[in-house]
Design a protein around this motif. Structure first.
Motif, PDB file in Angstrom:
ATOM      1  N   TRP A   7       0.862  -1.200   0.000  1.00 59.03           N
ATOM      2  CA  TRP A   7       0.000   0.000   0.000  1.00 59.03           C
ATOM      3  C   TRP A   7       0.882   1.227   0.000  1.00 59.03           C
ATOM      4  O   TRP A   7       1.963   1.237   0.592  1.00 59.03           O
ATOM      5  CB  TRP A   7      -0.877   0.013   1.262  1.00 59.03           C
ATOM      6  CG  TRP A   7      -1.633   1.310   1.415  1.00 59.03           C
ATOM      7  CD1 TRP A   7      -2.847   1.615   0.870  1.00 59.03           C
ATOM      8  CD2 TRP A   7      -1.208   2.474   2.141  1.00 59.03           C
ATOM      9  NE1 TRP A   7      -3.207   2.899   1.205  1.00 59.03           N
ATOM     10  CE2 TRP A   7      -2.217   3.452   1.986  1.00 59.03           C
ATOM     11  CE3 TRP A   7      -0.081   2.798   2.893  1.00 59.03           C
ATOM     12  CZ2 TRP A   7      -2.138   4.720   2.565  1.00 59.03           C
ATOM     13  CZ3 TRP A   7       0.018   4.059   3.469  1.00 59.03           C
ATOM     14  CH2 TRP A   7      -1.015   5.012   3.314  1.00 59.03           C
ATOM     15  N   GLU A  61       0.550   8.625  11.456  1.00 55.92           N
ATOM     16  CA  GLU A  61      -0.762   8.641  10.786  1.00 55.92           C
ATOM     17  C   GLU A  61      -1.137   7.251  10.288  1.00 55.92           C
ATOM     18  O   GLU A  61      -2.264   6.794  10.481  1.00 55.92           O
ATOM     19  CB  GLU A  61      -0.718   9.610   9.587  1.00 55.92           C
ATOM     20  CG  GLU A  61      -0.785  11.081   9.992  1.00 55.92           C
ATOM     21  CD  GLU A  61      -0.367  12.022   8.850  1.00 55.92           C
ATOM     22  OE1 GLU A  61      -0.070  13.187   9.151  1.00 55.92           O
ATOM     23  OE2 GLU A  61      -0.305  11.566   7.683  1.00 55.92           O
ATOM     24  N   GLY A  73      12.031   2.626   8.178  1.00 52.80           N
ATOM     25  CA  GLY A  73      12.376   4.014   7.839  1.00 52.80           C
ATOM     26  C   GLY A  73      13.522   4.505   8.708  1.00 52.80           C
ATOM     27  O   GLY A  73      13.916   3.846   9.672  1.00 52.80           O
TER      28      GLY A  73
HETATM   29  N1  LIG Z   1      16.541   6.201   0.025  1.00 51.87           N
HETATM   30  C1  LIG Z   1      17.444   5.592   0.795  1.00 51.87           C
HETATM   31  O1  LIG Z   1      18.603   5.378   0.397  1.00 51.87           O
HETATM   32  C2  LIG Z   1      17.084   5.123   2.165  1.00 51.87           C
HETATM   33  C3  LIG Z   1      15.931   5.544   2.802  1.00 51.87           C
HETATM   34  N2  LIG Z   1      15.639   5.088   4.054  1.00 51.87           N
HETATM   35  C4  LIG Z   1      14.429   5.472   4.743  1.00 51.87           C
HETATM   36  O2  LIG Z   1      13.356   4.686   4.204  1.00 51.87           O
HETATM   37  C5  LIG Z   1      12.141   5.430   4.210  1.00 51.87           C
HETATM   38  C6  LIG Z   1      11.610   5.518   2.778  1.00 51.87           C
HETATM   39  O3  LIG Z   1      12.581   6.185   1.988  1.00 51.87           O
HETATM   40  P1  LIG Z   1      12.462   6.298   0.414  1.00 51.87           P
HETATM   41  O4  LIG Z   1      11.825   5.106  -0.133  1.00 51.87           O
HETATM   42  O5  LIG Z   1      13.799   6.692  -0.072  1.00 51.87           O
HETATM   43  O6  LIG Z   1      11.516   7.560   0.286  1.00 51.87           O
HETATM   44  P2  LIG Z   1      10.396   7.882  -0.777  1.00 51.87           P
HETATM   45  O7  LIG Z   1      10.143   9.334  -0.704  1.00 51.87           O
HETATM   46  O8  LIG Z   1      10.733   7.293  -2.098  1.00 51.87           O
HETATM   47  O9  LIG Z   1       9.166   7.092  -0.182  1.00 51.87           O
HETATM   48  C7  LIG Z   1       8.531   7.513   0.986  1.00 51.87           C
HETATM   49  C8  LIG Z   1       7.117   7.076   0.933  1.00 51.87           C
HETATM   50  O10 LIG Z   1       6.438   7.558   2.088  1.00 51.87           O
HETATM   51  C9  LIG Z   1       5.226   8.096   1.637  1.00 51.87           C
HETATM   52  N3  LIG Z   1       4.599   9.061   2.535  1.00 51.87           N
HETATM   53  C10 LIG Z   1       4.933  10.353   2.744  1.00 51.87           C
HETATM   54  N4  LIG Z   1       4.073  10.917   3.589  1.00 51.87           N
HETATM   55  C11 LIG Z   1       3.173   9.967   3.911  1.00 51.87           C
HETATM   56  C12 LIG Z   1       2.025   9.941   4.760  1.00 51.87           C
HETATM   57  N5  LIG Z   1       1.639  11.006   5.442  1.00 51.87           N
HETATM   58  N6  LIG Z   1       1.336   8.799   4.856  1.00 51.87           N
HETATM   59  C13 LIG Z   1       1.718   7.728   4.158  1.00 51.87           C
HETATM   60  N7  LIG Z   1       2.776   7.673   3.350  1.00 51.87           N
HETATM   61  C14 LIG Z   1       3.496   8.788   3.239  1.00 51.87           C
HETATM   62  C15 LIG Z   1       5.625   8.745   0.348  1.00 51.87           C
HETATM   63  O11 LIG Z   1       4.489   9.098  -0.418  1.00 51.87           O
HETATM   64  P3  LIG Z   1       4.598  10.342  -1.449  1.00 51.87           P
HETATM   65  O12 LIG Z   1       5.296   9.809  -2.639  1.00 51.87           O
HETATM   66  O13 LIG Z   1       3.208  10.736  -1.673  1.00 51.87           O
HETATM   67  O14 LIG Z   1       5.378  11.422  -0.732  1.00 51.87           O
HETATM   68  C16 LIG Z   1       6.431   7.655  -0.290  1.00 51.87           C
HETATM   69  O15 LIG Z   1       5.673   6.673  -0.907  1.00 51.87           O
HETATM   70  C17 LIG Z   1      12.496   6.789   4.806  1.00 51.87           C
HETATM   71  O16 LIG Z   1      12.237   6.747   6.182  1.00 51.87           O
HETATM   72  C18 LIG Z   1      13.995   6.907   4.556  1.00 51.87           C
HETATM   73  O17 LIG Z   1      14.607   7.749   5.495  1.00 51.87           O
HETATM   74  C19 LIG Z   1      16.422   4.173   4.694  1.00 51.87           C
HETATM   75  C20 LIG Z   1      17.558   3.734   4.115  1.00 51.87           C
HETATM   76  C21 LIG Z   1      17.994   4.170   2.814  1.00 51.87           C
END
Ligand SMILES: NC(=O)C1=CN([C@@H]2O[C@H](COP(=O)(O)OP(=O)(O)OC[C@H]3O[C@@H](n4cnc5c(N)ncnc54)[C@H](OP(=O)(O)O)[C@@H]3O)[C@@H](O)[C@H]2O)C=CC1
Ligand SMILES: O=C(CO)[C@H](O)[C@H](O)COP(=O)(O)O
Length: 516
Positions: free
Chosen positions: A38, A96, A115
């Motif tokens: 999701w 949320e 995350g």
């Molecule tokens: N990228 C990396 O190299 C790494 C990232 N991380 C961590 O993993 C997690 C995901 O990162 P990443 O995949 O890169 O980030 P992305 O921005 O690609 O994905 C984050 C997701 O969270 C969603 N989101 C944002 N706000 C909400 C909300 N209020 N309710 C539900 N979903 C929401 C986003 O939706 P929308 O697209 O609408 O904003 C998006 O689908 C983060 O915590 C990051 O710090 C950890 C290790 C490595």
């Protein structure tokens, strides 16, 4: 190859199909799980589901959902318990989503938060979930989206029994240490320890990123070397010696050999007929911190200051990164300050010697970054009663993660694993010896770099760190006198038992420098 050895875990619900969550989804399906996914954005769900449909290895095992309640219900009855992996923006988004699914959760369900979350928020959610019989595990996931797809380094922390249930699955997902095949995952400890350790990993990552960027610009601006030649130097450093098999040096080599092509990448980025380097399309602006979606390096600095651990390499790196993001202000300030630009390093000396000094400087600063981060983990572990084994941290950082560095892991892991009482890696003879040996190269680099106006904040911070961490006549003698003068802050005296060296306590002496 699908695996069936996950001890009762046959399905998982992935919350968030962004860079990381989408890759996890595909890998979990490849490992044989039925994956429900999701995301708040429909297009993210569609993208991963479409991709999964085309992949013969995982076909039919990925189900996408736009409705979060249908998503949670899809997991009912498939396994002994519902298991979730959160991979979304930290802070309110995770709160949320937890509220949205809470009524569908049952006793025994487990949520892994992959995350980059603040460990205090993790601990709050752990308490909130515990009240309804659900376990919240704060789990660092490192290695970026490529590792999320192929096997990352994982640092879970939280309830031991729940983690035991999911460990076979996590072990099959995690990266494997190339030498021993050991999975790069271990329970780090209780509470928010797993997320704390990932936070420190990212702090060390920040220090190393800056050190390497400084080394790149030193060779480019100071020695006038072309990108691919610098890439060749990185490749050599990475092939043997103290910097062998270091992830950031490895990708540095790849980046510096990447040229524009007529077709560019899959989306046409870097498309050009001029054969230039893709890195020259990248501006010097790191804006990760701008919207507060990434907080780990910042939290790491805040933790280091509040727990009284000196982490200047990590801090200097982070402050340059912050300044870099605000290029608008830099452009204005540049006009006023008229700072010198980096210029060629003068003299006719053989570059081989300068580059060897630089290699030592990079190694010294990488090792110092590890020492700073590990000391912070150790301090927090004592303060919080986590009983983290620093050797375990080195073990999970052996593969799949950004700070992977074979020689540093070989140097640090055995003594730290054997002596859990060690709070400071610099007390290990072999570590102290290597810092001492590479200090000379670092000093040469900082001196040459200062003369020729190179950007060297993390390198020079490391030099000063080693000097004052191992220094016995610091200028703080004068600082302490001044603070006693204006604030009656008291002082300790040299050579007095209980005071010199004595504990970290306010001294008993005050001199009335100026009666009020
Ligand atoms: N990228 C990396 O190299 C790494 C990232 N991380 C961590 O993993 C997690 C995901 O990162 P990443 O995949 O890169 O980030 P992305 O921005 O690609 O994905 C984050 C997701 O969270 C969603 N989101 C944002 N706000 C909400 C909300 N209020 N309710 C539900 N979903 C929401 C986003 O939706 P929308 O697209 O609408 O904003 C998006 O689908 C983060 O915590 C990051 O710090 C950890 C290790 C490595
Ligand atoms: O977690 C990571 C790697 O380990 C991610 O790369 C993350 O995006 C790093 O960003 P920041 O340094 O701003 O936390």
């Amino acid at each position: 190859m699908p695996s069936t050895s996950h001890k009762g875990i046959k399905s998982i619900g992935v919350v968030g199909a962004g860079n990381m969550g989408s890759m996890m989804t595909l890998r979990f399906a490849e490992l044989g799980l039925e994956v429900s996914v999701w995301d708040i954005e429909k297009k993210n769900v569609d993208q991963v589901v479409d991709y999964a449909k085309k992949d013969q290895n995982i076909k039919g095992r990925v189900l996408g959902f736009y409705d979060i309640n249908q998503f949670t219900k899809s997991l009912e009855g498939k396994s002994d318990r519902k298991l979730f992996m959160f991979s979304i923006t930290h802070g309110e988004p995770a709160d949320e989503v937890l509220q949205m699914i809470k009524s569908d959760l049952k006793q025994g369900d487990i949520i892994l938060d992959g995350g980059n979350e603040n460990y205090r928020r993790t601990e709050r959610r752990q308490r909130e979930c515990e009240a309804i019989g659900v376990t919240w595990i704060g789990m660092g996931v490192s290695g970026g989206y490529q590792s999320a797809r192929r096997g990352p380094s994982l640092s879970p922390g939280g309830d031991a029994k729940a983690l035991e249930l999911v460990m076979p699955f996590l072990e099959s997902y995690a990266a494997k240490d190339a030498k021993t095949g050991t999975p790069c995952v271990k329970r780090m400890g209780p509470g928010g320890s797993g997320h704390f350790i990932k936070m420190v990993h990212n702090g060390i990552e920040g220090g190393m990123l800056s050190v390497l960027a400084e080394a790149w610009s030193y060779m480019h601006d100071g020695l006038g070397m072309e990108h691919s030649k610098i890439g060749d130097v990185f490749a050599k450093w990475n092939s043997s010696g103290e910097l062998r098999n270091n992830f950031l040096i490895h990708i540095g080599d790849k980046i510096l050999h990447t040229r524009r092509t007529p077709q560019g990448d899959q989306k046409g980025e870097g498309a050009s007929r001029d054969d230039g380097y893709v890195i020259d399309d990248v501006l010097d602006k790191v804006v990760q911190d701008d919207d507060n979606t990434e907080g780990t390096p910042l939290w790491c600095l805040m933790e280091s200051a509040s727990r009284h651990v000196s982490c200047p390499t990590l801090a200097a790196a982070h402050y340059m990164r912050i300044s870099s993001g605000n290029r608008l202000e830099r452009v204005r300030a540049a006009k006023k300050l008229e700072m010198p630009m980096p210029k060629p390093i003068e003299g006719t000396r053989d570059y081989t010697e300068i580059i060897e000094n630089l290699r030592q400087a990079v190694y010294c600063s990488f090792l110092a970054s590890f020492c700073q981060g590990l000391e912070l983990i150790s301090r927090a572990s004592i303060d919080e009663g986590w009983n983290v084994n620093l050797g375990d941290c080195l073990q999970i950082w052996r593969a799949g993660c950004i700070i992977q560095s074979d020689h540093i892991a070989d140097l640090l892991q055995p003594p730290l694993a054997a002596h859990n009482e060690l709070t400071n890696a610099k007390f290990v003879d072999s570590v102290a010896h290597e810092l001492h040996q590479s200090f000379h190269g670092l000093k040469e680099v900082v001196m040459e770099g200062t003369y020729s106006d190179q950007y060297i904040p993390a390198l020079s911070a490391t030099l000063e760190y080693l000097k004052y961490e191992g220094g016995l006549s610091l200028p703080t003698k004068f600082m302490e006198a001044q603070m006693d003068y204006f604030g009656a802050h008291n002082y300790n005296k040299p050579g007095i038992p209980g005071e010199d060296p004595g504990p970290v306590h306010k001294g008993p002496h005050h001199y009335e420098w100026l009666p009020a």
